[in-house]
Write a protein that holds these residues in place. Structure first.
Motif, short mmCIF file in Angstrom:
data_model
loop_
_atom_site.label_atom_id
_atom_site.label_comp_id
_atom_site.label_asym_id
_atom_site.label_seq_id
_atom_site.Cartn_x
_atom_site.Cartn_y
_atom_site.Cartn_z
N LEU B 353 -0.79 -18.75 1.76
CA LEU B 353 -0.43 -18.78 0.35
C LEU B 353 -0.74 -17.45 -0.32
CD1 LEU B 353 -1.61 -22.08 -1.37
CD2 LEU B 353 0.67 -21.09 -1.41
N LYS B 354 -1.94 -16.95 0.00
CA LYS B 354 -2.38 -15.69 -0.59
C LYS B 354 -1.42 -14.57 -0.16
CE LYS B 354 -4.96 -13.40 -3.11
NZ LYS B 354 -5.40 -13.78 -4.47
N GLY B 355 -1.05 -14.59 1.12
CA GLY B 355 -0.09 -13.60 1.61
C GLY B 355 1.21 -13.65 0.82
N ALA B 356 1.69 -14.88 0.59
CA ALA B 356 2.94 -15.04 -0.17
C ALA B 356 2.78 -14.45 -1.57
CB ALA B 356 3.32 -16.51 -0.24
N GLU B 357 1.61 -14.70 -2.17
CA GLU B 357 1.34 -14.16 -3.51
C GLU B 357 1.42 -12.63 -3.49
OE1 GLU B 357 -2.22 -16.12 -5.11
OE2 GLU B 357 -2.67 -14.22 -6.12
N LEU B 358 1.01 -12.03 -2.35
CA LEU B 358 1.03 -10.57 -2.22
C LEU B 358 2.36 -10.07 -1.66
CD1 LEU B 358 -2.55 -10.16 -0.70
CD2 LEU B 358 -1.89 -9.68 -3.05
N ASP B 364 5.57 -16.64 10.09
CA ASP B 364 5.98 -16.32 11.46
C ASP B 364 4.93 -15.52 12.22
OD1 ASP B 364 8.35 -17.58 11.03
OD2 ASP B 364 9.39 -15.73 10.37
N SER B 365 3.74 -15.37 11.64
CA SER B 365 2.72 -14.54 12.28
C SER B 365 1.43 -15.34 12.52
CB SER B 365 2.40 -13.33 11.40
OG SER B 365 3.56 -12.74 10.88
N PRO B 366 1.51 -16.40 13.33
CA PRO B 366 0.31 -17.23 13.53
C PRO B 366 -0.88 -16.44 14.07
CG PRO B 366 2.02 -17.76 15.15
CD PRO B 366 2.66 -16.88 14.13
N ASP B 367 -0.62 -15.46 14.93
CA ASP B 367 -1.74 -14.69 15.49
C ASP B 367 -2.42 -13.84 14.42
OD1 ASP B 367 -1.06 -15.81 17.83
OD2 ASP B 367 -0.23 -13.98 18.75
N ALA B 368 -1.58 -13.28 13.55
CA ALA B 368 -2.14 -12.46 12.48
C ALA B 368 -3.02 -13.32 11.57
CB ALA B 368 -1.02 -11.81 11.68
N ALA B 404 -1.18 -7.76 15.43
CA ALA B 404 -0.52 -8.86 16.14
C ALA B 404 0.86 -8.44 16.64
CB ALA B 404 -0.41 -10.08 15.22
N GLU B 405 1.51 -7.57 15.91
CA GLU B 405 2.88 -7.21 16.27
C GLU B 405 2.97 -5.85 16.95
OE1 GLU B 405 5.36 -7.88 12.87
OE2 GLU B 405 4.72 -9.99 12.78
N GLY B 406 1.82 -5.28 17.28
CA GLY B 406 1.81 -4.00 17.98
C GLY B 406 2.36 -2.85 17.16
N GLU B 407 2.31 -2.98 15.84
CA GLU B 407 2.80 -1.89 14.99
C GLU B 407 1.62 -1.03 14.54
OE1 GLU B 407 4.77 -3.84 11.84
OE2 GLU B 407 6.45 -4.51 13.10
N GLN B 408 1.97 0.07 13.85
CA GLN B 408 0.90 0.94 13.38
C GLN B 408 0.27 0.35 12.12
OE1 GLN B 408 1.98 5.00 12.50
NE2 GLN B 408 -0.19 5.54 12.36
N ALA B 409 -1.03 0.24 12.14
CA ALA B 409 -1.73 -0.38 11.01
C ALA B 409 -1.99 0.65 9.92
CB ALA B 409 -3.06 -0.95 11.50
N PRO B 410 -2.11 0.17 8.67
CA PRO B 410 -2.52 1.11 7.61
C PRO B 410 -3.90 1.67 7.97
CG PRO B 410 -1.89 -1.03 6.68
CD PRO B 410 -1.96 -1.20 8.17
N PRO B 411 -4.09 2.97 7.89
CA PRO B 411 -5.37 3.56 8.29
C PRO B 411 -6.49 3.19 7.30
CG PRO B 411 -3.94 5.23 7.32
CD PRO B 411 -3.13 3.98 7.41
N ASP B 412 -7.75 3.40 7.73
CA ASP B 412 -8.89 3.09 6.88
C ASP B 412 -8.89 3.92 5.61
OD1 ASP B 412 -9.72 1.32 8.72
OD2 ASP B 412 -11.30 2.58 9.58
N ALA B 413 -8.36 5.12 5.71
CA ALA B 413 -8.30 6.00 4.54
C ALA B 413 -7.29 7.09 4.88
CB ALA B 413 -9.67 6.63 4.27
N PRO B 414 -6.75 7.78 3.88
CA PRO B 414 -5.75 8.83 4.18
C PRO B 414 -6.40 10.13 4.64
CG PRO B 414 -6.03 8.57 1.80
CD PRO B 414 -6.90 7.53 2.45
N PHE B 415 -7.55 10.02 5.33
CA PHE B 415 -8.25 11.19 5.88
C PHE B 415 -9.24 10.63 6.89
CE2 PHE B 415 -10.57 9.54 2.31
CZ PHE B 415 -11.86 9.43 2.81
#
Lengths: 547, 547
Positions: B353-358, B364-368, B404-415
């Motif tokens: 639900l929270k994800g939908a709000e965001l 479709d991402s049960p593992d995530a 979960a989808e093997g994509e690149q994750a948002p980094p911890d910070a832009p540095f």
């Protein structure tokens, strides 16, 4: 199996103060109790003398299952209250004795069970996806089974008021199913919290008249009327009120136990607690807030620290003469006390009153009062606040008195600071270290000490103690009881500053000091110094009385 | 002279929403408005559409005198409300036109004046030290004089309910003195706040019946019933309700304007605000809290950020289907919104639900979702809380989806951080310096920057910006809007940790991030990094939509 009725209250089983802090109250955003916390809360509620303590939902929440297990194993001996397990009825299309949720209620060994059931036809059909007949059968079967197993059973009729307004017959059928099967109390729940007292009281009166059942009330605070609704229901014939400590609960919260008790006991003269326990109201409220790890609501009716506090100005001189004209009850009845606030709006009268509260007669020291008013205003303009920091205020007043009378003032601290340095390192390996070095003069000696801590303030506090304890052993007895930080943002056009409140204790007493600075570390330092200065002053006062 | 009746509300002068935030509300412990603050609050109240704004007590408080002066000089143009000056009647044994306090009311140029008068015989005799006849003469003379000068006059009958219970004749004589001399409304004040709705409504009904006067109501919250009492009085015939924003006021506070309006408008269908303004309720409440420099009450009826928030568990799946079954009103009516809370008790349904709000479809991402539930639980056990930190939660969810989808994750910070060091020095000369050095890698470069600040966090923030801005110019647009610190004490058997919430903004939007650590500096660092990571992610999303 232990008691199923309240013990020790003058009203006995005639009127139930039923607490659901540990179940419905735990739904509040930000609350998360450990099992040990839950046991501590239950003990406090029992010591206050409530009639029932709903401990949780065994079988649904593992912590709650463990809570009942530990309670049954002897960790929780209740002197006044009966322990209650909360749970739902059997599911549609099953047998009560087979339902694992119902089994868990029995396994909890709680002598009383509160079952929740839908009583709004829309919820029965749309959320539960069954019909009214099956819903009533679920209620009746489950109640009958649990009563057969020796439990006292109450029914929480969820969404009752909305349901009754929409389709009264369905809602009444649910109550009848429960009462017919042996439930002792049917609790009308304003689950969505949308009721106002007048309408709610009419419904309660009507339901009592139409059914003759023993009726309870459970209110949520979505209209800001939960306390009023609960009291109005009691006046309309409900003899069982469900509340939570400090009104904790989902959304806007539940009916707050403490004002409800305060109103029943002091306004309606209902002796709902055992003799002498009303005066525990304030203490129990604050202790539960502490366990919930929430700041007590300073403006809470009956028990807030500001609730019998009077700002100066208009009333200050009259309050000096006739306090009972300005309080709706004597605060001592609920264990609270009157306070005079020292604030920007304060003048001489309130500082004198405050002095008297701290045991100082300032009526013969007009110059000291003038100096103190000036000093307080000057500091408040820079972000200080003495409303919660009585120890810092007492130091300030005593320093002004000493200055006016040419006596020796209490020093800023029982040592002299040369310098301090704090180092915070986030190293390349990811480790984080806080290290502080203080250089102080204690008596004739110069002392240097270094210590680490889990943060900058902790490190500084540790270094200071290390420096002082060999020379001033009493410092060891002073411990930091609480520490609060408030960022004063620059909405007022100034640089942001940090205000720190430090609560200290030494086994005998607790005292609060304040520090303000752009740097949180310096602000904390100032509050720590005041805390030690206050303790040193008190020690000197005791020593001079003895000599 | 400007308007003396409300403009733009469907009920016109028939029903008064009267706000006293700036006078009685300013008595609350901890509040201190500047004149500029008072003007800002008055503008907000006017934009909401209340009928009357009581600006203060000219002549008694210098800030209030200045407020009326600046308002009259054109700094405050009210579109809906009439401006009211509050003050007392002439003193005993003087003439109204000679009394400097009464003169100050005229000089304020406010078109409406509310006079306060004693209406409890005990207060007249013991606090005012005069008799009933002189008290009534003081009321009548002052009302007559002000009406003669063209003012609309209301009377606040102080301590009315206690006085009426003790000696009704005296209390009624005071009302008669005011109404007979031309006062338009007599306001019954529960000054000590000891009333419950049933009794209070009976008294209101009786006074209206016995006098035929237009009656108003002013309630304090000492029984926790001020909102309910105000609404009950309106149902019993009062047509003028005095409230304060957020219930600010002395002791337990006043009747809270926002739930009172919410109840009148949505429960009793009274159009007390101009068309379309009810939806401003939440915004105005929070904006006034901001000016008062108090944290908004998250559990406040109608307008609290938690007030339409649902914890997971029992309801989460049903709420997905049928939100209107679980809210007493549609939160959008009062400008509030439903939220789903992500907490320890949360499971998969509420994270989805929270994800939908965001704006994320997680179905479709049960593992995530599994990963996110595990990660949230693990962090919450260490003191993190995502209830207020949507930006940190969104980063967490997006990282789990990417993993979960093997994509690149948002980094911890832009540095990349190599290390930082913060130095806090309290030097021998008393000066306090905070200095921070950061070593970071931005793109291909290693950057070292040092900056000073007014405290450790400010210095660290400054050093980081200094390092980043030459390489990431957008960092400059991100500013720190608010910063909150919560010390999580060790009541739970662990070391105390510090939780920091950072609210950032960039002109377009605001977002909140969280950091937790033993050291406040490291906790702040983590929240700052999340804030920049969130902004970088949003920028990337915008860039990829454009390309």
């Amino acid at each position: 199996m232990t008691r199923t009725t309240p013990a020790g209250t003058p009203l006995g089983d005639e009127f139930h103060v039923y607490d659901t802090t540990l179940r419905d109250g735990a739904q509040r955003e930000g609350i998360s109790y450990s099992v040990t916390d839950k046991i501590a809360v239950a003990r406090l509620l029992d010591s206050l003398g409530v009639g029932f303590i709903e401990g949780g939902w065994p079988g649904a929440l593992p912590k709650d299952t463990e809570f009942f297990h530990r309670a049954a194993a002897g960790e929780l001996e209740l002197r006044h209250a009966a322990l209650v397990a909360f749970g739902s009825t059997r599911r549609a299309g099953t047998q009560a004795h087979d339902d694992p949720q119902v089994r868990a209620l029995l396994d909890s060994q709680a002598p009383v069970v509160t079952l929740v059931a839908k009583s709004d036809r829309r919820h029965i059909e749309r959320a539960l996806r069954t019909d009214v007949a099956e819903n009533c059968a679920m209620v009746a079967d489950t109640v009958r089974f649990l009563v057969g197993e020796g439990r006292r059973v109450f029914l929480d009729a969820e969404h009752f008021f909305d349901g009754y307004a929409f389709d009264p017959d369905t809602s009444l059928r649910v109550l009848e199913a429960a009462a017919g099967a042996g439930a002792d109390v049917v609790v009308l729940c304003d689950t969505n919290g949308g009721q106002l007292p007048t309408q709610l009281a009419e419904t309660v009166t009507e339901v009592v008249a139409r059914t003759g059942f023993r009726v309870g009330i459970h209110c949520q605070d979505d209209t800001g009327c939960a306390v009023a609704n609960t009291v109005a229901a009691a006046q309309a014939g409900a003899t069982h009120v469900q509340c939570t400590a400090n009104g904790y609960g989902e959304r806007a919260g539940n009916a707050d136990l403490f004002p409800v008790i305060g109103n029943l006991a002091t306004k309606l003269d209902m002796p709902v607690l055992p003799e002498g326990r009303l005066a525990e109201l304030t203490r129990v409220s604050h202790a539960i807030a502490e366990i919930a790890n929430l700041a007590p609501d300073t403006h809470q009716a009956y028990v807030g620290t500001s609730t019998f506090a009077h700002k100066a100005g208009l009333h200050a001189s009259a309050i000096k003469v006739d306090p009972e004209l300005y309080n709706h009850i004597d605060p001592a009845r609920v264990g609270n006390g009157m306070r005079v606030l020292v604030t920007e709006m304060a003048g001489r009268a309130s500082l004198e009153l405050k002095g008297a509260e701290l045991g100082m007669d300032l009526s013969d020291s007009p110059d000291a009062v003038t100096g103190a008013v000036r000093r307080v205003k000057e500091l408040e303009a820079r972000g200080w606040s003495f409303e919660a920091a009585d120890a810092s205020l007492e130091l300030l007043l005593r320093r002004e008195v000493a200055a006016a009378e040419g006596e020796q003032a209490p020093p800023d601290a029982p040592f002299e600071l040369e310098s301090y340095r704090v180092l915070l390192d986030h190293a390349q390996d990811g480790s984080v270290v806080s290290e502080a070095t203080v250089k102080v003069h204690v008596g004739q000696e110069r002392v240097i000490a270094t210590a680490e801590g889990n943060g900058p303030v902790n490190a500084l506090d540790a270094a200071l103690r290390k420096a002082l304890v060999p020379h001033l052993p009493w410092v060891e007895s002073v411990e930091l009881a609480d520490y609060k930080v408030r960022i004063l943002t620059d909405t007022h056009g100034t640089e942001a500053v940090t205000r720190v409140l430090v609560e200290s204790r030494d086994g005998d007493q607790e005292w609060t000091t304040v520090g303000v600075h752009g740097s949180i570390v310096e602000a904390s330092w100032l509050a720590l110094c005041d805390a030690l200065a206050f303790k040193a002053m008190r020690r000197d006062a005791v020593a001079s009385r003895k000599s």
